[in-house]
Design a protein around this motif. Structure first.
Motif, mmCIF file in Angstrom:
data_model
loop_
_atom_site.group_PDB
_atom_site.id
_atom_site.type_symbol
_atom_site.label_atom_id
_atom_site.label_comp_id
_atom_site.label_asym_id
_atom_site.label_seq_id
_atom_site.Cartn_x
_atom_site.Cartn_y
_atom_site.Cartn_z
ATOM 1 N N ILE A 525 29.499 -5.578 29.567
ATOM 2 C CA ILE A 525 30.568 -5.045 28.733
ATOM 3 C C ILE A 525 31.298 -3.936 29.476
ATOM 4 C CG2 ILE A 525 31.112 -3.894 26.566
ATOM 5 C CD1 ILE A 525 28.691 -5.297 25.339
ATOM 6 N N ALA A 526 30.566 -2.947 29.947
ATOM 7 C CA ALA A 526 31.181 -1.902 30.776
ATOM 8 C C ALA A 526 31.573 -2.500 32.119
ATOM 9 C CB ALA A 526 30.200 -0.758 30.985
ATOM 10 N N PRO A 527 32.699 -2.083 32.688
ATOM 11 C CA PRO A 527 33.087 -2.585 34.012
ATOM 12 C C PRO A 527 32.113 -2.084 35.075
ATOM 13 C CG PRO A 527 34.589 -0.855 33.270
ATOM 14 C CD PRO A 527 33.700 -1.158 32.115
ATOM 15 N N ILE A 528 31.559 -3.015 35.838
ATOM 16 C CA ILE A 528 30.570 -2.682 36.870
ATOM 17 C C ILE A 528 31.074 -3.244 38.197
ATOM 18 C CG2 ILE A 528 28.189 -3.013 37.641
ATOM 19 C CD1 ILE A 528 27.397 -3.168 34.699
ATOM 20 N N ALA A 529 31.509 -2.349 39.054
ATOM 21 C CA ALA A 529 32.088 -2.771 40.335
ATOM 22 C C ALA A 529 31.027 -3.131 41.367
ATOM 23 C CB ALA A 529 32.992 -1.671 40.885
ATOM 24 N N GLY A 530 29.821 -2.632 41.186
ATOM 25 C CA GLY A 530 28.782 -2.898 42.171
ATOM 26 C C GLY A 530 27.487 -2.220 41.780
ATOM 27 N N PRO A 531 26.488 -2.262 42.678
ATOM 28 C CA PRO A 531 25.168 -1.693 42.366
ATOM 29 C C PRO A 531 25.201 -0.216 42.006
ATOM 30 C CG PRO A 531 25.066 -3.084 44.329
ATOM 31 C CD PRO A 531 26.514 -2.945 43.992
ATOM 32 N N ALA A 532 26.123 0.532 42.579
ATOM 33 C CA ALA A 532 26.174 1.967 42.281
ATOM 34 C C ALA A 532 26.541 2.197 40.818
ATOM 35 C CB ALA A 532 27.171 2.661 43.202
ATOM 36 N N ASP A 533 27.511 1.420 40.312
ATOM 37 C CA ASP A 533 27.872 1.545 38.901
ATOM 38 C C ASP A 533 26.693 1.165 38.012
ATOM 39 O OD1 ASP A 533 30.419 2.489 39.198
ATOM 40 O OD2 ASP A 533 31.407 0.555 38.910
ATOM 41 N N ALA A 534 26.029 0.072 38.340
ATOM 42 C CA ALA A 534 24.891 -0.380 37.537
ATOM 43 C C ALA A 534 23.803 0.684 37.495
ATOM 44 C CB ALA A 534 24.347 -1.692 38.090
ATOM 45 N N ALA A 535 23.504 1.261 38.643
ATOM 46 C CA ALA A 535 22.476 2.299 38.710
ATOM 47 C C ALA A 535 22.892 3.534 37.910
ATOM 48 C CB ALA A 535 22.203 2.669 40.161
ATOM 49 N N ALA A 536 24.191 3.871 37.957
ATOM 50 C CA ALA A 536 24.665 5.043 37.217
ATOM 51 C C ALA A 536 24.540 4.824 35.711
ATOM 52 C CB ALA A 536 26.104 5.350 37.601
ATOM 53 N N TYR A 537 24.882 3.620 35.236
ATOM 54 C CA TYR A 537 24.730 3.345 33.815
ATOM 55 C C TYR A 537 23.259 3.342 33.407
ATOM 56 C CZ TYR A 537 29.681 2.206 33.110
ATOM 57 O OH TYR A 537 31.051 2.269 33.004
ATOM 58 N N ASP A 538 22.393 2.793 34.250
ATOM 59 C CA ASP A 538 20.954 2.836 33.951
ATOM 60 C C ASP A 538 20.471 4.282 33.884
ATOM 61 O OD1 ASP A 538 20.845 0.076 33.881
ATOM 62 O OD2 ASP A 538 20.056 -0.129 35.930
ATOM 63 N N GLY A 539 20.941 5.091 34.823
ATOM 64 C CA GLY A 539 20.576 6.508 34.815
ATOM 65 C C GLY A 539 21.100 7.227 33.591
ATOM 66 N N ALA A 540 22.296 6.848 33.144
ATOM 67 C CA ALA A 540 22.869 7.461 31.945
ATOM 68 C C ALA A 540 22.038 7.121 30.717
ATOM 69 C CB ALA A 540 24.312 6.993 31.761
ATOM 70 N N MET A 541 21.552 5.881 30.624
ATOM 71 C CA MET A 541 20.727 5.513 29.470
ATOM 72 C C MET A 541 19.406 6.268 29.498
ATOM 73 S SD MET A 541 21.070 3.818 26.733
ATOM 74 C CE MET A 541 19.894 4.065 25.391
ATOM 75 N N ALA A 542 18.856 6.461 30.673
ATOM 76 C CA ALA A 542 17.643 7.283 30.776
ATOM 77 C C ALA A 542 17.919 8.707 30.306
ATOM 78 C CB ALA A 542 17.126 7.278 32.211
ATOM 79 N N LYS A 543 19.105 9.226 30.632
ATOM 80 C CA LYS A 543 19.466 10.574 30.198
ATOM 81 C C LYS A 543 19.680 10.629 28.684
ATOM 82 C CE LYS A 543 19.998 12.999 33.168
ATOM 83 N NZ LYS A 543 19.103 13.805 33.984
ATOM 84 N N VAL A 544 20.167 9.544 28.100
ATOM 85 C CA VAL A 544 20.290 9.477 26.648
ATOM 86 C C VAL A 544 18.922 9.663 26.001
ATOM 87 C CG1 VAL A 544 20.725 7.883 24.727
ATOM 88 C CG2 VAL A 544 22.418 8.114 26.551
#
Length: 687
Positions: A525-544
């Motif tokens: 759903i969120a635009p993911i340009a590559g592995p860095a974006d994916a990792a950042a979103y995963d990290g954001a959910m961990a921060k949630v």
């Protein structure tokens, strides 16, 4: 772009047919928010679909080639999805094999006869295509690609603006049927919705009538479902051998019998107390009786109302809805015409901007916003909810008026401000955990009326929760007794989606869902340009999760909500809290008794005690050990009416999670309004 795609399809030896054009307008809350432009030449079709509502929406170009039966032979879809992610979908078939590539990757299927491909990112115009193909099919049914079946049902001739149209329901695509109108030439006139419509250009004035028609047709369906699935027993009911969860002590008690009659709990009795003459008996089989769940962030429709009950959600707080529809829904539920949870209504107030959400009341001035507060107060709304385009400078006056009229204030953090300023301006509560956290990472002037309110969450992956900026906000919340409605499951849905992989928000039960919804939940759903974006979103959910634990540890009231409509998503919301480190019994208290205390209703609801309303759910397992047990609901009781999810879920294409309990009726009890579990139920007209 659509013209170029059509030209590409028309290249070949066959002469081009004469072109025809269609245009559809997408209307929400009385305002045009998008359009579909269609160009057709023989069996070749090109569409351009663009919608922008609430600062987001798809932009898509389609090119379709149809066969003689109106089934897609080739189909390409290129553009961006709701939050800006790239879409490149492809479909092609020959006589033997169909091949397609969507968000789940490349797939193929051998064909044994006709099959209808359902475009994953298709425009509303495709519903007319499906309808015409299904009307030619035997029994109005076709196998669907990538799976399942799709079917059409005739709902009769309906007159709109003095013209007769044929109404149809198309089922099998998602949880609920799509309602459409075709004209005499079987061209799409409208796609119906209770809060708006997609309608042929030039007929936008007909949208109120179309919305009323949608509400009537949908209400007829759910009235029939209520007659079919609601079980009233005109006798005391004894649920024997259950353990009651007490949210006050956060413990699970010993095996007992719970008795209720006339909608109220009449006793919690030791197992050795014999049943009185004329009681109905339900075998609890050693399971758990849990107070009804509460979703504190809902947007309820006729469809979701019954789904909420099937998920054990007997109360919801509606955070914004169509102001004509919601009071009528509350009336219908209260009168027993349709099934649904108790609804506490919030009044939705938005500011006027190009990014406005077309919902509730959209105010052009501070005076208009204050008038909206008064309108909602006079009609008994519990709270005011403000939204992204609200002018922050208007909020103090809005909050003062709401408080003066006995209402609380919650909402998104409007663009160009932060949670600290809104708390100072009079917010009693902040909704959505991203709205809270973005104030810790955004720079001055960044615009959260756009999808930035999702995509900027990537920055929180490296956020220091001990930083002064974070501590300042949380200290304000503690000092002001500010509540928080996190909707963490929605953040997980938006940030956790990866093409071809089950979204973590539904991964625990995705195989139970209808194929169309499964397909969407295996899509980014969120635009993911590559592995860095994916990792950042995963990290954001961990921060949630870390933020949830921090808020809870500081004593901030958490109000579990979903911003979703399936009911099942509340179970995942609670699982996220447990994953954050909040003890499971405390999580269950947050979802049962705590909301009722917040709303001032805990004398009637929120726990299982003699004299309280009969409002609870029966689970075969022990949710205090594993919250996944919440999916396995055997029975839901609301106001003394019995509902069995194993009966309800198949009507939505959901595979049931648990069987109904054994029910024994005394010989003297008259027939119930619905059939007892295991009894045959006569087929009703259900679209």
């Amino acid at each position: 772009m659509a013209r170029l795609l059509l030209a590409a399809l028309l290249t070949g030896t066959a002469p081009a047919a004469a072109q025809t054009h269609e245009r559809l307008s997408v209307i929400a809350n009385g305002e045009k928010v998008g359009s579909v432009a269609v160009t057709r030449s023989g069996d070749r079709v090109a569409t351009h679909h663009d919608v922008k509502n609430n600062g987001r929406g798809p932009t898509m170009d389609e090119a379709i080639e149809l066969d003689r039966d109106g089934l897609p032979r080739r189909w390409t879809l290129d553009g961006t999805g709701t939050f800006g992610g790239a879409v490149h979908e492809r479909f092609a078939r020959d006589a033997a094999v169909a091949r397609w590539t969507d968000a789940g990757g490349p797939r193929d299927s051998k064909l044994d006869g006709k099959a209808l491909y359902l475009g994953q990112a298709a425009s509303p115009w495709a519903l007319g295509l499906y309808a015409r193909a299904l009307l030619k099919a035997p029994g109005g049914t076709l196998p669907a690609l990538p799976g399942g079946q799709v079917r059409i049902e005739r709902l009769g001739v309906q007159t709109i603006g003095g013209t007769a149209y044929h109404a149809y329901a198309i089922g099998g695509i998602d949880l609920t049927p799509e309602l459409i109108l075709l004209d005499g030439d079987e061209a799409l006139f409208a796609v119906l919705g209770s809060g708006g419509a997609t309608v042929r250009e030039g007929h936008e004035r007909d949208v109120p009538a179309l919305a009323a028609l949608a509400t009537r047709l949908t209400a007829e369906r759910y009235a029939a479902l209520q007659r079919r699935f609601a079980h009233r027993i005109d006798a005391p009911v004894r649920i024997r051998n259950v353990r009651v969860f007490d949210p006050v002590s956060a413990t699970l008690g010993p095996p007992v019998s719970v008795v209720f009659a006339d909608g109220r709990i009449t006793g919690i009795q030791p197992l050795d107390v014999p049943a009185s003459l004329g009681e109905a008996m339900i075998d609890g089989a050693g399971g758990t009786l849990l107070p009804g769940l509460h979703d504190m962030h809902a947007h309820v429709g006729l469809d979701s109302a019954l789904l909420y009950l099937a998920a054990g959600v007997t109360s919801v707080r509606d955070m914004g809805n169509d102001n004509g529809f919601l009071p009528d829904l509350i009336r219908r539920i209260g009168a027993g015409e349709v099934a649904g949870p108790r609804i506490t209504a919030n009044g939705f107030v938005e500011g006027r901007s190009p990014y406005s959400a077309r919902l509730g009341i959209v105010a052009d001035s501070a005076a208009g916003a204050i008038d909206a507060v008064r309108w909602y107060a006079a009609r008994g709304y519990w709270q005011i909810k403000l939204y992204n385009s609200m002018n922050p400078a208007w909020v103090p006056a809005i909050a003062r008026e709401a408080h003066r009229l006995g209402m609380r204030v919650t909402g998104h953090v409007p663009a160009f401000t932060d949670a600290d300023a809104m708390i100072d301006a009079g917010y009693d509560e902040v909704t959505h955990i991203n709205q809270l956290m973005l104030g810790w990472v955004l720079a001055l002037g960044e615009d959260t009326r756009t999808p930035l309110r999702l995509t900027a969450m990537r920055r929180t992956a490296t956020l220091d929760l001990a930083s002064p900026r974070v501590r300042r906000t949380i200290d304000r919340m503690v000092a002001g007794n500010i509540a928080h409605d996190p909707t963490a499951v929605t953040l997980e849905l938006l940030m956790g989606g990866r093409d071809g992989i089950a979204n973590p928000s539904v991964a625990g039960y995705i195989d139970h869902l209808p194929i169309g919804l499964q397909r969407r939940r295996r899509q980014a759903i969120a635009p993911i340009a590559g592995p860095a974006d994916a990792a950042a979103y995963d990290g954001a959910m961990a921060k949630v999760r870390q933020t949830l634990k921090l808020l809870h540890d500081r004593g901030i009231r958490l109000l579990p909500g979903t911003d979703d409509q399936t009911g099942l998503s509340l179970h995942r919301e609670l699982q996220i809290y447990a994953e954050a480190g909040i003890p499971i019994p405390e999580v269950l208290r947050l979802a049962t008794l705590a909301p009722e205390r917040y709303l001032g209703r805990d004398q009637q609801l929120g726990s299982i005690a003699r004299g309280k309303l009969a409002d609870f759910l029966l689970l075969p397992g022990d949710p205090t050990r594993d919250l996944k047990e919440l999916h396995r609901i055997a029975m839901v009781v609301k106001d003394g009416m019995l509902y069995f999810p194993s009966e309800i879920h198949p009507a939505f294409g959901i595979r049931p999670f648990a069987p109904a309990p054994r029910l024994t009726l005394p010989a003297t009890v008259p027939a119930t309004t619905g059939a007892a579990p295991g009894h045959d139920v006569a087929d009703e007209f259900l679209f």
